[in-house]
Design a protein around this motif. Structure first.
Motif, PDB file in Angstrom:
ATOM      1  N   SER A 344       0.792  -1.236   0.000  1.00 25.96           N
ATOM      2  CA  SER A 344       0.000   0.000   0.000  1.00 25.96           C
ATOM      3  C   SER A 344       0.827   1.289   0.000  1.00 25.96           C
ATOM      4  O   SER A 344       0.285   2.362  -0.256  1.00 25.96           O
ATOM      5  CB  SER A 344      -0.936   0.014   1.216  1.00 25.96           C
ATOM      6  OG  SER A 344      -0.182  -0.016   2.422  1.00 25.96           O
ATOM      7  N   ASP A 345       2.132   1.203   0.299  1.00 23.80           N
ATOM      8  CA  ASP A 345       2.899   2.449   0.408  1.00 23.80           C
ATOM      9  C   ASP A 345       4.126   2.478  -0.501  1.00 23.80           C
ATOM     10  O   ASP A 345       5.089   3.206  -0.235  1.00 23.80           O
ATOM     11  CB  ASP A 345       3.317   2.692   1.866  1.00 23.80           C
ATOM     12  CG  ASP A 345       4.278   1.624   2.404  1.00 23.80           C
ATOM     13  OD1 ASP A 345       4.620   0.689   1.653  1.00 23.80           O
ATOM     14  OD2 ASP A 345       4.680   1.727   3.578  1.00 23.80           O
ATOM     15  N   THR A 346       4.078   1.717  -1.597  1.00 23.44           N
ATOM     16  CA  THR A 346       5.244   1.617  -2.483  1.00 23.44           C
ATOM     17  C   THR A 346       5.707   2.983  -2.979  1.00 23.44           C
ATOM     18  O   THR A 346       6.897   3.326  -2.884  1.00 23.44           O
ATOM     19  CB  THR A 346       4.927   0.724  -3.697  1.00 23.44           C
ATOM     20  OG1 THR A 346       4.435  -0.529  -3.237  1.00 23.44           O
ATOM     21  CG2 THR A 346       6.169   0.499  -4.542  1.00 23.44           C
ATOM     22  N   GLN A 347       4.796   3.771  -3.536  1.00 19.12           N
ATOM     23  CA  GLN A 347       5.183   5.052  -4.131  1.00 19.12           C
ATOM     24  C   GLN A 347       5.727   6.029  -3.098  1.00 19.12           C
ATOM     25  O   GLN A 347       6.716   6.737  -3.352  1.00 19.12           O
ATOM     26  CB  GLN A 347       3.992   5.667  -4.880  1.00 19.12           C
ATOM     27  CG  GLN A 347       3.631   4.935  -6.157  1.00 19.12           C
ATOM     28  CD  GLN A 347       4.808   4.815  -7.118  1.00 19.12           C
ATOM     29  OE1 GLN A 347       5.554   5.771  -7.334  1.00 19.12           O
ATOM     30  NE2 GLN A 347       4.990   3.644  -7.694  1.00 19.12           N
ATOM     31  N   ASP A 348       5.108   6.068  -1.924  1.00 19.70           N
ATOM     32  CA  ASP A 348       5.576   6.979  -0.879  1.00 19.70           C
ATOM     33  C   ASP A 348       6.986   6.608  -0.418  1.00 19.70           C
ATOM     34  O   ASP A 348       7.848   7.479  -0.264  1.00 19.70           O
ATOM     35  CB  ASP A 348       4.612   6.962   0.311  1.00 19.70           C
ATOM     36  CG  ASP A 348       3.269   7.586  -0.021  1.00 19.70           C
ATOM     37  OD1 ASP A 348       3.181   8.284  -1.055  1.00 19.70           O
ATOM     38  OD2 ASP A 348       2.305   7.378   0.733  1.00 19.70           O
ATOM     39  N   LYS A 349       7.221   5.318  -0.191  1.00 15.82           N
ATOM     40  CA  LYS A 349       8.542   4.862   0.265  1.00 15.82           C
ATOM     41  C   LYS A 349       9.596   5.065  -0.833  1.00 15.82           C
ATOM     42  O   LYS A 349      10.738   5.434  -0.552  1.00 15.82           O
ATOM     43  CB  LYS A 349       8.475   3.388   0.669  1.00 15.82           C
ATOM     44  CG  LYS A 349       7.720   3.130   1.964  1.00 15.82           C
ATOM     45  CD  LYS A 349       8.523   3.622   3.156  1.00 15.82           C
ATOM     46  CE  LYS A 349       7.839   3.290   4.476  1.00 15.82           C
ATOM     47  NZ  LYS A 349       7.869   1.851   4.782  1.00 15.82           N
ATOM     48  N   LEU A 350       9.195   4.830  -2.073  1.00 24.63           N
ATOM     49  CA  LEU A 350      10.119   4.996  -3.190  1.00 24.63           C
ATOM     50  C   LEU A 350      10.522   6.453  -3.356  1.00 24.63           C
ATOM     51  O   LEU A 350      11.703   6.770  -3.555  1.00 24.63           O
ATOM     52  CB  LEU A 350       9.490   4.461  -4.476  1.00 24.63           C
ATOM     53  CG  LEU A 350      10.375   4.377  -5.726  1.00 24.63           C
ATOM     54  CD1 LEU A 350      11.580   3.473  -5.478  1.00 24.63           C
ATOM     55  CD2 LEU A 350       9.572   3.862  -6.906  1.00 24.63           C
ATOM     56  N   GLN A 351       9.548   7.352  -3.247  1.00 27.78           N
ATOM     57  CA  GLN A 351       9.848   8.779  -3.383  1.00 27.78           C
ATOM     58  C   GLN A 351      10.765   9.250  -2.258  1.00 27.78           C
ATOM     59  O   GLN A 351      11.698  10.043  -2.489  1.00 27.78           O
ATOM     60  CB  GLN A 351       8.558   9.601  -3.402  1.00 27.78           C
ATOM     61  CG  GLN A 351       8.769  11.056  -3.787  1.00 27.78           C
ATOM     62  CD  GLN A 351       9.398  11.212  -5.164  1.00 27.78           C
ATOM     63  OE1 GLN A 351       8.910  10.672  -6.151  1.00 27.78           O
ATOM     64  NE2 GLN A 351      10.504  11.953  -5.237  1.00 27.78           N
TER      65      GLN A 351
END
Length: 461
Positions: A344-351
């Motif tokens: 659920s938090d891939t994009q946030d962690k990646l950014q």
């Protein structure tokens, strides 16, 4: 560029049902200017808007606010000669929403994804509101037999008194009963896609520990004319692009393309060989297969730490074989350097990883493609396991038995995509470590298929 417009899926547009008038007008203006910002994971978007299952909510919202942002974007895009879509959105908008007329030229990037994407669209899924004993399932693969099975009275949602009331007052009202019948008959009408050659994935759904329903997914073995129907016939001339198309004949066969009507152009890499080493040295390898994972886990971790120590002052990427494996690696190594994520938090962690100036290492099972670890975002990567598809999936397990070439080809595609994550330009540089000792056999077996510009970069000793 002004002559190109981006048409995203519903999730790429903010839902403005609860926004102020000023915010709504700003969103619409941004859409018309082609500069709308995609909502973050924590902001409301049009894919999960309250109107998705309620025409009345949609009507009330648009009457009070104005055109829905997603609808506004669609109207803007249809006026342009050149539109960029994602593939899922393109198929839905052209084949199911009857938007966008046939174009002179259709370009599909990441064309290796076409087969899986089309298969998603033609697969059928049913949820029955009772738990069905597997011994009651039909035997054999016959669409008509399965449809008759689903239409047994005990599995069809009943017409309620409320349904009768709403139908009396609204000619457009569709009950759960009607919707179910139409869905089953639509499956029957589309049986040519399945040719009685399909895999059935079934599961029991639970709420807590209580079993509440049964789900069935029907996945066709072959795609037939579906790629042409959903994609290729939308353009007079079609250009398919990918860094991981490993041969004309098999690729054409996979998508139902007549090889005689297709031209195949293969372009070698222009990236300097010394900038993209692929390290397959025994000192960094161990058998990381699922069967030997626990037995060799400690040795694998030691070798990961050894590689990380070489690049102690640089960022890196570790391709884990699963979310569970990623968490295991992070927990065992510890410290603040390793970063992982959930579904659920891939994009946030990646950014956050991109933005950091620390020498972090991103551990992920889903960074094979579509993500950019350019330049200082990652100077090394570790591919933990040969990326064969997971055989716990019934469709994959069936393919292993009936079409091993397909199974091997999927691994080649993912492997090729992984290699490109840390080498993004002719000036970029980054090393790839193949940790699974089975890579040597995998590469040797596919030596005639893998491009020479890849095999020439491999350091064996």
């Amino acid at each position: 560029h002004d002559y190109v417009v981006l048409m995203k899926g519903r999730g790429g547009y903010p839902c403005t049902i609860n926004s102020s008038r000023a915010t709504y007008l700003k969103v619409i203006q941004d859409i018309e200017n082609g500069k709308v910002r995609a909502p973050t994971a924590h902001e409301p978007n049009c894919s999960v808007a309250p109107c998705r299952n309620s025409p009345q909510v949609f009507k009330d919202c648009t009457n009070s606010k104005g055109t829905c942002p997603y609808t506004a974007a669609m109207e803007v895009a249809q006026k342009h000669d050149t539109v960029i879509h994602n593939l899922h959105s393109f198929i839905f908008q052209t084949s199911f929403a009857n938007k966008f007329e046939k174009r002179e030229v259709l370009v599909v990037d990441e064309a290796h994804d076409i087969a899986a994407t089309v298969r998603e669209f033609i697969s059928k899924k049913f949820t029955i509101p009772v738990v069905i004993d597997p011994r009651e399932f039909p035997t054999g693969n016959d669409v008509d037999v399965w449809c008759d099975f689903f239409l047994q009275p005990q599995y069809v949602p009943p017409e309620t008194a409320a349904d009768a009331f709403y139908k009396e007052s609204d000619d457009n009202y569709v009950s759960a009963h009607d919707e179910y019948i139409v869905k089953v008959e639509h499956f029957r009408a589309q049986k040519t896609y399945f040719e009685n050659k399909f895999v059935v994935k079934s599961q029991v759904n639970k709420v807590g520990n209580r079993e509440i329903s049964s789900s069935f997914e029907f996945i066709p073995e072959r795609l037939g004319g579906a790629p042409n129907e959903f994609i290729f016939n939308k353009g007079e001339h079609v250009v398919l692009m990918s860094g991981t198309v490993y041969g004309k004949e098999y690729f054409c066969n996979l998508l139902g393309i007549n090889p005689e009507e297709a031209h195949y152009i293969r372009i070698p890499s222009t990236f300097p060989l010394e900038n993209r080493p692929i390290v397959a040295k025994p000192e960094y390898q161990v058998d990381t297969s699922f069967a030997n994972w626990n037995e060799n886990f400690e040795e694998m971790v030691t070798k990961i730490e050894k590689i990380m120590a070489i690049f102690h002052d640089a960022k890196g990427l570790i391709h884990a074989p699963s979310y569970e494996a990623a968490e295991q690696i992070v927990a065992r190594i510890g410290g603040a350097r390793l970063v992982t994520h959930s579904k659920s938090d891939t994009q946030d962690k990646l950014q956050a990883f991109y933005d950091s100036t620390e020498p972090l290492v991103f551990v992920s099972p889903v960074c094979q493609q579509g993500v950019d670890f350019k330049e200082d975002r990652a100077r090394f990567q570790i591919i933990v396991r040969v990326p064969y598809p997971n055989t716990s999936d019934p469709f994959v397990a069936h393919k292993v038995k009936t079409d091993f070439q397909w199974y091997n080809y999927q691994a080649l595609v993912v492997f090729g995509q992984m290699l490109g994550r840390v080498n993004r330009s002719e000036q970029d540089y980054g090393a790839t470590f193949l940790m699974d000792s089975r890579f040597n056999k995998f590469i040797t077996k596919n030596m005639r298929t893998i491009p020479k510009w890849v095999t020439n970069a491999i350091i064996w000793k």
